[in-house]
Design a protein around this motif. Structure first.
Motif, short mmCIF file in Angstrom:
data_model
loop_
_atom_site.label_atom_id
_atom_site.label_comp_id
_atom_site.label_asym_id
_atom_site.label_seq_id
_atom_site.Cartn_x
_atom_site.Cartn_y
_atom_site.Cartn_z
N TYR A 1 39.46 -40.48 7.75
CA TYR A 1 38.52 -39.64 8.04
C TYR A 1 38.04 -39.44 9.42
O TYR A 1 37.87 -38.15 9.94
CB TYR A 1 37.18 -40.29 7.54
N SER A 2 38.41 -40.11 10.36
CA SER A 2 38.23 -40.09 11.93
C SER A 2 39.17 -39.16 12.38
O SER A 2 39.01 -38.27 13.38
CB SER A 2 38.31 -41.42 12.59
N GLN B 1 42.23 -37.07 17.41
CA GLN B 1 41.33 -36.86 18.91
C GLN B 1 42.23 -35.91 19.74
O GLN B 1 43.64 -35.91 19.82
CB GLN B 1 41.06 -38.28 19.50
N HIS C 1 38.45 -44.09 4.89
CA HIS C 1 37.95 -45.11 5.99
C HIS C 1 38.65 -46.32 5.64
O HIS C 1 38.58 -46.89 4.55
CB HIS C 1 36.29 -45.20 5.68
#
Length: 383
Positions: free
Chosen positions: A309-310, A313, A24
């Motif tokens: 962490y994301s 997409q 993060h």
């Protein structure tokens, strides 16, 4: 003893890299320095990069600000000495970092010239760092009656090559005539050599004119290492008597050095058995070269930073409408589909209108008889 200290340094380096779980980014971590984007695992400032190997220094003293990368290694003379190289960062990609330091990238040797008494070599060692020389680099050597030796390690096997140039007045008259500027593709007084992937490189220039003659036509020779851009350049051999003309030339001194980077303490099989080192919608891939390490990569149909962490997409491929005009694009996680609208069926890349049956003019065919369906309906009504 030296070997023991080197191994201790290596182990400490591994310990400093122990955390490779998805990250993060703190809100106060800058994402750019001047015109250069700094993606994780690189970072500006403390706690913003994966470890100190990827920490970027942003110098605001220039306009725009410039990012710098420091790469350190140990050397031994009487005792271990930690040496640090500093490179200006030009760009960072998913697998490479483009840097430059004209002093480190240049070797120069002049003979019999008091104003240039010091000979310099190219000497860079990236051992035990996450960086290696990319095979996108090349060495260019300019000079006459000189010997250039190149030492490197290819897959941890030491190797060396030598390049030699010979210039005489007859050469100059034959090759040059009245032309004083030549192209490096002519190979007269200029040589290029590709660099194999390695983490150690040393280029040293030596005077070789005594092998052929007593008179040296041009007193200086130069060598530089940088990105193989496929572009030719011109030069004047007479300028080698004034090497500052090379040092002030962007053609020579502004070449980027391409370094491959990797996560050196991560093994995909080991990491997956403990904790994933990659973010959402991404996977770990082991590098198949002798230097080891791994990368994180987004799944196909996804984009983003796989080290965060994301994670990655979904790409909405329908934004660019990859389907033929007659089809409708339907986006889905990781992929898309081209479908025909209602009332049409697919015929290759086209959509064909489904034929409709008209009851008032439909016919029923049986054997040799053709009966109008509308007549049957009329008979039913009469009964």
């Amino acid at each position: 003893m030296h070997s023991l200290l080197l191994h201790i340094f290596f182990l400490l380096s591994l310990l400093s890299n122990a955390t490779t779980a998805p990250f993060h980014i703190p809100a106060d971590c800058p994402s750019r320095c001047g015109n250069v984007e700094i993606p994780y695992p690189f970072g500006i400032g403390p706690n913003c990069s994966m470890d100190w190997n990827f920490e970027i220094i942003c110098l605001n003293s220039s306009n725009p600000p410039k990012p710098y990368l420091e790469i350190g290694f140990l050397t031994y003379e009487v005792e271990p000495i930690h040496i640090t190289y500093q490179f200006e960062v030009v760009n960072i990609s998913e697998t490479q970092i483009y840097v430059k330091n004209s002093t480190l990238q240049l070797a120069m040797a002049c003979y019999g010239m008091e104003q240039y008494p010091n000979k310099t070599d190219i000497h860079m060692d990236f051992s035990y760092s996450p960086y290696t020389f990319s095979d996108s680099n090349q060495i260019t050597i300019v000079g006459c009656d000189d010997l250039a030796t190149v030492e490197s390690n290819k897959s941890y096997t030491n190797s060396s090559v030598a390049f030699m140039s010979h210039c005489t007045p007859s050469n100059i008259e034959t090759y040059y005539g009245s032309i004083s500027t030549r192209s490096c593709t002519d190979t007269y007084g200029c040589f290029r050599a590709l660099i194999s992937k390695c983490d150690y490189l040393k280029v040293e220039l030596m005077d070789a004119h005594s092998i052929w003659s007593e008179n040296k036509l041009y007193q200086c020779s130069l060598a530089f290492v940088g990105m193989m851009d496929g572009l030719d350049f011109t030069y004047r051999l007479s300028n080698s008597n004034a090497p500052e003309t090379f040092q002030n030339s962007k053609v020579f001194m502004d070449k980027r050095l391409v370094l491959d980077w990797r996560i050196i303490d991560s093994n995909c099989t080991t990491q997956k058995s403990l904790d994933s080192s990659c973010g959402n919608n991404s996977f770990c891939i082991d590098l198949d070269d002798s230097f080891g390490g791994s990368h994180c990569k987004c799944y196909e149909g996804y984009k983003g930073n796989p080290y965060l962490y994301s994670g990655c997409q979904d790409i909405n491929e329908c934004d660019n409408n990859p389907c033929f005009p007659s089809k409708t694009c339907i986006n889905a996680p990781g992929f898309y589909d081209c479908s025909c609208p209602n009332g049409y069926y697919a015929n290759g890349t086209s959509c064909i209108l489904v034929p409709r049956v008209s009851h008032s003019h439909s016919k029923l065919t049986t054997g040799n008889f053709v009966i109008e369906l509308s007549h049957i309906k009329q008979l039913e009504h009469n009964f």
